[in-house]
Design a protein around this motif. Structure first.
Motif, PDB file in Angstrom:
ATOM      1  N   GLY A 120      49.409  53.140  43.876  1.00 46.40           N
ATOM      2  CA  GLY A 120      49.104  52.063  44.666  1.00 46.40           C
ATOM      3  C   GLY A 120      50.282  51.295  44.684  1.00 46.40           C
ATOM      4  N   VAL A 121      50.285  50.136  45.219  1.00 43.13           N
ATOM      5  CA  VAL A 121      51.728  49.446  45.544  1.00 43.13           C
ATOM      6  C   VAL A 121      51.769  48.430  44.091  1.00 43.13           C
ATOM      7  CG1 VAL A 121      50.262  47.123  46.268  1.00 43.13           C
ATOM      8  CG2 VAL A 121      52.489  47.518  46.878  1.00 43.13           C
ATOM      9  N   ASP A 122      50.821  48.195  43.238  1.00 43.51           N
ATOM     10  CA  ASP A 122      51.265  47.625  42.103  1.00 43.51           C
ATOM     11  C   ASP A 122      52.301  48.493  41.054  1.00 43.51           C
ATOM     12  OD1 ASP A 122      49.676  45.461  43.245  1.00 43.51           O
ATOM     13  OD2 ASP A 122      48.024  46.102  42.200  1.00 43.51           O
ATOM     14  N   SER A 123      51.758  49.504  40.787  1.00 45.61           N
ATOM     15  CA  SER A 123      52.297  50.456  39.938  1.00 45.61           C
ATOM     16  C   SER A 123      53.456  50.938  40.225  1.00 45.61           C
ATOM     17  CB  SER A 123      51.467  51.546  39.377  1.00 45.61           C
ATOM     18  OG  SER A 123      51.223  52.503  40.627  1.00 45.61           O
ATOM     19  N   THR A 124      53.498  51.315  41.781  1.00 42.07           N
ATOM     20  CA  THR A 124      54.991  51.537  42.285  1.00 42.07           C
ATOM     21  C   THR A 124      55.988  50.727  42.348  1.00 42.07           C
ATOM     22  OG1 THR A 124      53.686  53.459  43.894  1.00 42.07           O
ATOM     23  CG2 THR A 124      55.880  52.822  44.383  1.00 42.07           C
ATOM     24  N   LYS A 142      52.922  40.774  36.327  1.00 39.54           N
ATOM     25  CA  LYS A 142      51.799  40.006  35.873  1.00 39.54           C
ATOM     26  C   LYS A 142      51.399  38.676  36.256  1.00 39.54           C
ATOM     27  CE  LYS A 142      53.762  38.690  31.334  1.00 39.54           C
ATOM     28  NZ  LYS A 142      53.724  39.315  29.797  1.00 39.54           N
ATOM     29  N   GLU A 143      52.380  37.911  36.652  1.00 40.03           N
ATOM     30  CA  GLU A 143      52.106  36.933  37.156  1.00 40.03           C
ATOM     31  C   GLU A 143      52.117  36.548  38.630  1.00 40.03           C
ATOM     32  OE1 GLU A 143      51.525  34.385  35.161  1.00 40.03           O
ATOM     33  OE2 GLU A 143      52.053  35.742  33.360  1.00 40.03           O
ATOM     34  N   PHE A 144      51.932  37.984  39.268  1.00 38.59           N
ATOM     35  CA  PHE A 144      52.029  37.859  40.787  1.00 38.59           C
ATOM     36  C   PHE A 144      50.564  38.303  41.452  1.00 38.59           C
ATOM     37  CE2 PHE A 144      56.258  38.576  39.817  1.00 38.59           C
ATOM     38  CZ  PHE A 144      57.024  37.950  40.581  1.00 38.59           C
ATOM     39  N   GLY A 152      51.624  48.290  36.090  1.00 31.77           N
ATOM     40  CA  GLY A 152      51.424  47.390  37.505  1.00 31.77           C
ATOM     41  C   GLY A 152      50.509  46.092  37.411  1.00 31.77           C
ATOM     42  N   THR A 153      50.331  45.738  36.145  1.00 34.21           N
ATOM     43  CA  THR A 153      49.077  44.643  36.029  1.00 34.21           C
ATOM     44  C   THR A 153      49.489  43.243  36.785  1.00 34.21           C
ATOM     45  OG1 THR A 153      49.012  45.517  33.610  1.00 34.21           O
ATOM     46  CG2 THR A 153      48.080  43.372  34.196  1.00 34.21           C
ATOM     47  N   ILE A 154      48.561  42.841  37.619  1.00 30.50           N
ATOM     48  CA  ILE A 154      48.749  41.616  38.204  1.00 30.50           C
ATOM     49  C   ILE A 154      47.950  40.613  37.767  1.00 30.50           C
ATOM     50  CG2 ILE A 154      49.889  43.058  40.237  1.00 30.50           C
ATOM     51  CD1 ILE A 154      47.069  42.501  41.640  1.00 30.50           C
TER      52      ILE A 154
END
Length: 374
Positions: free
Chosen positions: A28-32, A163-165, A123-125
């Motif tokens: 996914g886009v987060d972890s990548t 994490k802040e996005f 990729g924690t958001i």
């Protein structure tokens, strides 16, 4: 703006005493995006892995590795048997998520020790930890924010550059980083994967039903500009509800039923684990289907409302199609898909799997529902 943000994030990463960082890639886009940022900061000290949990979509591990081969070298770790031992037979949504988290990080801890990595890239958001702290549902990748000391428990420190996005901001960063557009626009896939889309008791058969239905639904709804679209499945076990049927009696020849399974929703700022309502019949006007939740979702015990598209006299499982539009995944609207298209998808699902008794479309926004069922 993105360039300035990227430079700031990279400088923050470079200021950390990192010997080796392990990135857990989902595709996914987060972890990548998180992994690419860290790679730019520390180069070959980053090691990227994809954990095959057995709860993935068809051919997902190989698809992810191939899609990212030009920007990341990814090793696929086969942990399917381990996850099956830990999760098969579980029914409670939160228990599945917590058990998945424990297994996932135990596996990553072992891999990190093998590679000599002292940091884990995630990729924690923002919505992940906001929903977990709020008690709505446990996101598997939220640890420090709920008091878990990863250094003492798993042997690594956490590096969470995003994490802040929010999701829309992460997509902007990904474009600026040159991440393939197929990954940038790829719909989110939950960490526990199909284990939480096989609603209720987790079995290998139900996983297979979900996997097959998912392939059809994702293919048929791709390209419509949706934020997230998928299939879920559970036992087709319903009981007629006179009270709920009365609530929709003015919308045409409709009747309401309650499924035996329960699903996660949002009431106020907290988690609700309540009833899934099935509505059958002819609404007369198709547009009225999208108003069903207004009538039934007001009930304090209802978290999801699903309209039955097509059924038959045999089969064990119900497949629910879910499609939503959202900017930040904190709230979401139901996608208004033409009836003909949904009926074609339902027919294909039924034709391709005789274990499926009926197919429906979830018409509940977030809130009161969550996007996922568990």
């Amino acid at each position: 703006m993105e360039v300035a943000v990227i430079d700031r994030v990279i400088e923050n990463i470079r200021s950390l005493p990192i010997k080796c960082a392990l990135a857990a890639i989902s595709g996914g886009v987060d972890s990548t995006t998180a992994a690419v940022l860290v790679r730019r900061a520390i180069g070959d000290r980053l090691r990227a892995v994809f954990i095959d949990t057995g709860f993935m979509r068809m051919n997902e591990p190989m698809h992810v590795r191939e899609s990212l081969k030009d920007i990341l070298t990814i090793e696929v770790i086969d942990a399917r048997d381990r996850f099956y031992r830990e999760l098969l037979g579980l029914s409670d949504a939160e228990e599945k998520r917590v058990r998945f988290r424990e297994t996932f990080y135990t596996v990553l801890s072992e891999v990190a020790r093998e590679y000599g990595c002292d940091w884990l890239v995630q990729g924690t958001i923002a919505p992940d930890w906001i929903e977990t702290r709020g008690g709505i549902k446990t996101q598997h990748n939220v640890l420090e924010q709920i008091g878990i000391d990863t250094a003492s428990k798993y042997g690594f420190k956490l590096l969470e550059p995003l994490k802040e996005f929010y999701k829309d901001q992460v997509r902007e960063l990904a474009r600026a980083l040159g991440i393939p557009i197929g990954i940038v626009n790829r719909q989110p896939f939950p960490g526990p994967g199909l284990s939480i889309r096989a609603v209720g008791e987790l079995t290998l058969e139900k996983l297979d039903v979900v996997r097959r239905a998912t392939q059809i639904v994702e293919r048929r709804l791709e390209g419509l500009g949706l934020s997230q679209w998928f299939a879920a499945a559970w036992e087709y076990d319903v009981v007629y509800s006179e009270d709920l049927s009365r609530m929709v009696s003015g919308l045409g020849g409709l009747n309401a039923y309650l499924f035996r399974v329960r699903a996660t929703g949002v009431k106020g700022d907290s988690r609700s684990y309540g009833n899934v309502v099935l509505v059958r019949g002819d609404p007369g006007n198709w547009g009225l289907v999208y108003d069903l939740y207004r009538y039934l979702g007001a009930s304090p015990d209802v978290t999801h409302v699903v309209y039955e598209l097509m059924g038959r006299g045999s089969g064990r499982y119900f497949v629910s199609i879910r499609a939503v539009l959202t900017e930040d995944f904190m709230t979401a609207d139901v996608a208004r898909i033409p009836r003909g298209m949904l009926m074609e998808i339902a027919q294909e699902v039924l034709i391709n799997d005789d274990r499926v008794a009926a197919v429906g479309y979830d018409v509940t926004p977030k809130p009161p529902a969550t996007i996922e069922y568990e």
